[in-house]
Motif scaffolding. Structure first.
Motif, short mmCIF file in Angstrom:
data_model
loop_
_atom_site.label_atom_id
_atom_site.label_comp_id
_atom_site.label_asym_id
_atom_site.label_seq_id
_atom_site.Cartn_x
_atom_site.Cartn_y
_atom_site.Cartn_z
N PRO A 1 -10.62 4.74 9.82
CA PRO A 1 -10.78 5.15 8.42
C PRO A 1 -9.64 4.69 7.51
CG PRO A 1 -10.32 7.04 9.84
CD PRO A 1 -10.64 5.89 10.73
N ASN B 1 -5.78 13.48 -2.81
CA ASN B 1 -6.89 12.62 -3.20
C ASN B 1 -6.82 12.20 -4.67
OD1 ASN B 1 -8.27 12.62 -0.63
ND2 ASN B 1 -8.77 14.77 -1.04
N VAL C 1 -3.13 9.74 3.73
CA VAL C 1 -4.11 9.04 2.90
C VAL C 1 -3.48 7.73 2.44
CG1 VAL C 1 -5.22 9.07 0.62
CG2 VAL C 1 -5.37 11.07 2.11
N LYS D 1 -10.78 -1.42 1.23
CA LYS D 1 -11.37 -1.09 -0.07
C LYS D 1 -10.37 -1.35 -1.19
CE LYS D 1 -13.53 2.74 -2.59
NZ LYS D 1 -13.94 4.18 -2.51
N ILE D 2 -9.11 -0.98 -0.94
CA ILE D 2 -8.06 -1.19 -1.95
C ILE D 2 -7.76 -2.67 -2.11
CG2 ILE D 2 -5.63 -0.78 -2.49
CD1 ILE D 2 -5.94 1.90 -0.91
N LYS E 1 -10.18 1.06 6.83
CA LYS E 1 -11.31 0.91 5.90
C LYS E 1 -10.85 1.15 4.46
CE LYS E 1 -15.36 2.02 8.75
NZ LYS E 1 -16.19 0.89 8.31
N GLN E 2 -9.99 2.14 4.26
CA GLN E 2 -9.48 2.42 2.93
C GLN E 2 -8.59 1.28 2.44
OE1 GLN E 2 -10.42 4.49 0.84
NE2 GLN E 2 -8.85 4.48 -0.75
N TYR F 1 0.85 -1.19 0.00
CA TYR F 1 0.00 0.00 0.00
C TYR F 1 0.89 1.24 0.00
CZ TYR F 1 -3.60 -3.36 1.35
OH TYR F 1 -4.46 -4.43 1.37
#
Length: 487
Positions: free
Chosen positions: A376, A178, A302, A383-384, A379-380, A162
């Motif tokens: 959060p 973003n 992020v 998702k990835i 969670k990301q 990641y």
């Protein structure tokens, strides 16, 4: 990891020996000190520094529910742990339970480090049903019908690969956090902007020993496979074109000044990112908890997918069956207590699980992660990692050839100069040579060892060959499913 390294100085040896005495807590007669009559002391070792308080709370809660068992959970720095644990077994001072993911079941049994999870070696159905079907396999965490391990981390979201972006650095550089870099060229362009418009480094990439895996896995997983062995071709692949090309890109980044200077370890690089001294860091699912322990909260960065080659993604990170990380020591005298703790630890609705997710330590294999994860950043990550083709199920030689469970060929091949691939990368990064040149010797050594040992085992009656390790119909971006194995 090299478990048999020699030449350690007398000072280090004495320090490790002192650590063993302190950690083992033995009484003058050699028995475990329980601190109170009939109370059993269960010692657990690992190297998760950021989980020290969590483990202390876990021990207190478990003791509250099981007053006759006291848990002593000790964390040692990872570098020392890889030396101390083998030394503990050699001196008959091993803990009752320990964390280990450097090698699998076959080698642990060969070293005589482990015993079955339960006193009699069998586990009830109400224990195994906590995991998805197929989680317990002969040769992976079972041997001769006895269960030795259990999957701890799940294998879809959990792992490396990641990309973390520092919001403050990106803002200073005039970049949109973003809208992260998606390709190798995007990454170089973002680095150029960070380098020209901020005082920060672009990529905090540790390059000391095995810590180089952070950026390596962050790039190679989009090109081919993140293993040093290619199950498509049946060959150790460090010098194959896809690997050489990927490492060449890392060399480009270094030459352009986009990697933080110095031969740094992972801890230095992580702190560099958290101190807003670098814009990008490649690592894994565990990072939200690591940075939280440093006071660097998830609203300051992020999480983005790894970057792909300009021509598009041609590979994926691998999912395997190697997430069995906690083991019961062969030297324990407290097998009943260890089994009691394991059942408590893996209760999907229990204290350990609740607190594990509260602290955002990652994702567990025996829990509904969609339900439990609240952080959060995690969670990301889910998702990835859950996107089709981001992580794929690797072929498993054991499922093609059951006798692989009895084979030591692959384990022994990997044990030859265990850090050889990272040493080859380090040499190439310093010298500027091609990875094809610096990696040739380790690839040749491993391939010869694997093929020669398989031939010996086949001659002795095992149904094994290089065919067991070769899956020509596998595509790097797709799961190798159970229906693809030839019976």
């Amino acid at each position: 990891m090299n478990l048999h390294r020699r030449g350690t100085t007398a000072m280090i040896t004495m320090a490790l020996a002192s650590l063993l005495v302190a950690a083992c807590g033995t009484s003058p007669d050699g028995s475990r000190s329980g601190g109170g009559g009939s109370q059993t002391t269960l010692q657990i070792w690992d190297f998760s520094a950021e989980q020290v308080k969590f483990h202390k709370d876990v021990a207190a809660q478990f003791n509250k529910e099981h007053p006759n068992i006291k848990v002593e959970w000790r964390s040692i720095t990872q570098a020392d742990y890889m030396k101390t644990l083998p030394l503990a077994f050699q001196s008959n001072q091993a803990p009752d339970m320990f964390y280990w993911n450097a090698t699998g079941l076959a080698q642990l049994m060969d070293q005589k480090w482990i015993r079955p999870l339960s006193p009699d070696g069998t586990v009830p159905a109400d224990f195994t049903k906590r995991w998805p079907d197929g989680s317990f396999l002969e040769g992976i965490n079972m041997q001769d019908g006895k269960t030795y391990g259990f999957p701890f981390s799940e294998n879809l979201y959990w792992g490396s690969g990641y990309m973390f972006l520092n919001k403050e650095v990106f803002q200073q550089a005039g970049l949109d956090v973003n809208n992260p870099p998606k390709t190798w060229t995007d990454l170089k362009n973002a680095c150029a902007q960070i380098k020209s418009k901020t005082k920060a480094e672009c990529i905090a990439a540790p390059t000391k020993g095995v810590d180089m895996q952070r950026i390596w896995f962050g790039l190679i997983s989009s090109v081919s496979t993140d293993e040093f062995f290619d199950f498509k071709t049946g060959k150790f692949d460090l010098t194959e074109p896809s690997q050489v090309k990927t490492f060449g890109f890392i060399q480009e980044l270094k030459k352009a000044g986009y990697l933080a200077p110095g031969t740094n370890d992972k801890n230095f690089s992580r702190q560099q990112f958290a101190a807003n001294q670098a814009g990008i860091f490649f690592d894994g699912t565990w990072m939200p908890s690591v940075w939280a322990s440093q006071g660097f909260s998830s609203d300051k960065y992020v999480v983005a997918p790894r970057v792909d080659p300009d021509e598009g993604r041609t590979g994926a990170a691998g999912r395997g069956y190697d997430d069995n990380k906690y083991w019961v020591s062969s030297q324990t005298k407290n097998a009943d207590a260890a089994w009691t703790f394991i059942q408590w630890m893996t209760d999907p609705d229990g204290y350990f699980v609740q607190q594990y997710y509260k602290n955002a330590f990652g994702t567990l294999s025996y829990v509904d992660n969609q339900k439990m994860v609240s952080d959060p950043a995690l969670k990301q990550i889910m998702k990835i990692g859950g996107a089709p083709g981001y992580r794929v199920q690797l072929p498993v030689p054991l499922l093609k050839c059951p006798d692989i469970a009895k084979s030591k060929a692959y384990v022994n091949a990997m044990a030859r100069n265990p850090e050889g691939e990272w040493e080859a990368m380090s040499e190439a990064l310093v010298s500027g040579q091609s990875l094809a040149t610096t990696g040739a010797a380790i690839v040749k050594q491993r391939q010869a060892a694997l093929e020669e040992e398989l031939k010996k085992e086949a001659a002795a009656g095992l149904k094994v060959s290089m065919d067991c390790y070769t899956f020509p119909d596998w595509e790097y971006t797709k799961d190798y499913t159970s229906d693809m194995y030839k019976g």
